[in-house]
Design an enzyme around this catalytic site. Structure first.
Site, PDB file in Angstrom:
ATOM      1  N   GLU A 126       0.835  -1.201   0.000  1.00  0.00           N
ATOM      2  CA  GLU A 126       0.000   0.000   0.000  1.00  0.00           C
ATOM      3  C   GLU A 126       0.872   1.254   0.000  1.00  0.00           C
ATOM      4  O   GLU A 126       0.378   2.361   0.121  1.00  0.00           O
ATOM      5  CB  GLU A 126      -0.974  -0.002   1.174  1.00  0.00           C
ATOM      6  CG  GLU A 126      -0.358   0.055   2.553  1.00  0.00           C
ATOM      7  CD  GLU A 126      -0.495   1.430   3.184  1.00  0.00           C
ATOM      8  OE1 GLU A 126       0.533   2.121   3.191  1.00  0.00           O
ATOM      9  OE2 GLU A 126      -1.584   1.786   3.649  1.00  0.00           O
ATOM     10  N   CYS A 145      -3.317  -4.131   4.289  1.00  0.00           N
ATOM     11  CA  CYS A 145      -2.248  -4.960   4.876  1.00  0.00           C
ATOM     12  C   CYS A 145      -2.226  -6.394   4.373  1.00  0.00           C
ATOM     13  O   CYS A 145      -1.398  -7.182   4.834  1.00  0.00           O
ATOM     14  CB  CYS A 145      -2.362  -4.964   6.394  1.00  0.00           C
ATOM     15  SG  CYS A 145      -1.992  -3.377   7.152  1.00  0.00           S
ATOM     16  N   HIS A 154      -2.204 -11.410  11.393  1.00  0.00           N
ATOM     17  CA  HIS A 154      -1.831 -10.023  11.102  1.00  0.00           C
ATOM     18  C   HIS A 154      -1.691  -9.277  12.427  1.00  0.00           C
ATOM     19  O   HIS A 154      -2.412  -9.538  13.389  1.00  0.00           O
ATOM     20  CB  HIS A 154      -2.867  -9.337  10.209  1.00  0.00           C
ATOM     21  CG  HIS A 154      -2.511  -7.899   9.976  1.00  0.00           C
ATOM     22  ND1 HIS A 154      -1.300  -7.529   9.427  1.00  0.00           N
ATOM     23  CD2 HIS A 154      -3.167  -6.742  10.262  1.00  0.00           C
ATOM     24  CE1 HIS A 154      -1.249  -6.206   9.369  1.00  0.00           C
ATOM     25  NE2 HIS A 154      -2.355  -5.714   9.872  1.00  0.00           N
TER      26      HIS A 154
END
Lengths: 135, 347
Positions: B78, B110, B234
């Site tokens: 990103e 992400c 994550h």
């Protein structure tokens, strides 16, 4: 912005691509179509080993255009393990820690950007061979 | 979905050497401390492209193949350096994969890195390519003073997939994705910093998607948390993955190797792939790994692996995650502002 010139240099900048004389074995970087040692035009391109040692170095405090944001930065002559001397920036190192003979490895880093609208130029720099042993 | 004939042949990471302690950020904004210990910061000549190239070269070393054999390069990020112009072409050129290579950049906050890994798995499993390279890397930005500034970090990881079980590091066993339109975090074009929904990023976004992806992949496999030796989630901070692990029934030992955000921050598209790499740096053949990413917007990719014999002779062919974490140099907040381009130079 010299698009074509930067584009032509991409192999030597990304892969340290030089030339090897097929007659006398001399290795050149940047690539040479005529061997500077024996004059032969019989050559092959070769990605050079990405390692070497610092031959000499200094600190740039008055940088040329497009390098202002990085100053002060160290530059060096690096003696590649394949033979040629290459002029390069050193990165990931404090200036005080640089020593002649220090082992270094090639990394691809941002060399410069032509302003906020222009191309970003990537190429080789060298850093101490430290990541391998975790120092 | 069960995956057939896809193996991890190589993996590699790159984490910049610079660190800023959360307390150095907090001090500037009158807070006592941040959510993590310290985060990795890209230097002046580093960006998502250079991190991706370094991680890819490390992956090639472990795979033991020349770059020209790579037929697919997918880059997830990103913090792409160009709005229009692929980074994947720069990576492909740098590793010598051009010109016979399929290349593109992915964006999914992400989780673009794990999406790239899924697509590369699909390419090799379906025999559309013999070797495919997936990279997740970011130099994430947080608005000065915003909560994200404490965690938005720099780093990345690369994975090479193939159909060859010989000398493979791990098999890809199962994949599942859970995706909805949930606007918890975004950045509009030409905006330097992202916006986020504060607490909305928690329950309806991170926790729902990660939990559902983990439950569904385990249901599909007929597995439960005790069937895995290692799990990586994550990690936007330390607390979220710890909480989701506990809710799902995973132990602290299972998340130990994969949870790095306290020491390097949230490397966004690199976060789950770097955590997975640290597991592979330590895992034994036969062990089972579950990786569950999260990307705002929102979705989670769950991927299950079995570690194979190749891991033991391959892992020392490139620097480990711990060696990258160990080679750190602390910077102060002013240097951090300079490195991250947050000082107005008037240009």
């Amino acid at each position: 912005m010299e698009i074509s010139r930067n584009w032509r240099l991409r192999y030597q900048r990304y892969k340290l691509e030089g030339t090897k004389c097929m007659d006398c074995g001399n290795v050149s970087f940047p690539p040479r179509r005529v061997c500077p040692k024996c004059g032969s035009e019989n050559y092959a391109t070769k990605a050079l080993m990405p390692t070497g040692e610092v031959y000499s170095y200094t600190l740039v405090t008055s940088p040329p255009e497009y390098f202002e944001s990085q100053a002060p930065y160290p530059v060096a002559m690096v003696k590649l393990d394949d033979g040629p001397l290459v002029s390069t920036q050193l990165t990931d190192v404090n200036y005080d820690a640089i020593r002649i003979g220090m082992r270094v490895e090639m990394v691809t880093r941002k060399l410069r950007a032509y302003g906020k609208n222009g191309l970003i130029i990537y190429g080789y720099k060298f850093r101490p061979e430290e990541a391998k042993d975790g120092n | 979905m069960k995956v057939r004939n896809a193996f991890v042949k190589g993996y590699g990471v790159a984490i910049p050497r610079y660190r800023i302690k959360d307390e150095a950020i907090a001090k500037n904004w009158g807070s006592s401390r941040g959510p993590i210990e310290e985060k990795a910061v890209a230097g002046l000549d580093e960006d998502s492209t250079t991190i991706a190239i370094e991680a890819s070269r490390n992956a090639l070393r472990r795979a033991g193949i020349d770059g020209e054999k790579i037929e697919v390069v997918f880059f997830g990020s990103e913090s792409k350096v160009y709005a229009v112009k692929p980074t994947a072409t720069i990576i492909a050129e740098a590793i010598g994969a051009t010109p016979q290579v399929s290349a593109a950049d992915f964006e999914f906050a992400c989780k673009a890195g794990t999406e790239a890994m899924k697509c590369c798995t699909a390419y090799v499993s379906s025999e559309l390519a013999d070797y495919a390279l997936a990279v997740g890397a970011d130099t994430a930005q947080g608005r000065p003073g915003d909560e994200l500034e404490y965690t938005a970090a720099s780093g990345g990881a690369a994975y090479i997939f193939s159909r060859e079980p010989e000398n493979a590091i791990a098999s890809v066993d199962e994949m599942y994705s859970f995706t909805t339109d949930t606007p918890d975090f975004w950045r509009r074009p030409e905006q330097k910093y992202p916006m986020h929904g504060f607490r909305f990023t928690g329950e309806p976004a991170y926790f729902k998607h990660v939990t559902m992806a983990a439950i569904e992949i385990m249901n599909s496999m007929g597995a439960s948390p005790k069937d895995f030796n290692h799990v990586v989630f994550h990690q936007p901070n330390v607390k979220f993955p710890q909480n989701v692990a506990e809710d799902l029934g995973f132990t602290k030992e299972q998340i130990g190797y994969g949870l790095l955000s306290g020491r390097i921050g949230n490397t966004y598209s690199g976060a789950t792939p770097v955590g997975l790499a640290n597991i592979l740096d330590h895992a034994k053949p036969g062990e089972k790994i579950l990786a569950v990413s999260f990307g705002s917007g929102a979705g989670s990719d769950a991927i299950a692996f079995t570690v194979m014999d190749g891991v033991e002779k391959k892992r020392d062919l490139a620097p480990s995650v711990e060696s990258y974490i160990a080679r750190k140099v602390y910077i102060d907040y002013a240097t951090y502002l300079r490195f991250r381009g947050k000082i107005d130079m008037g240009d």
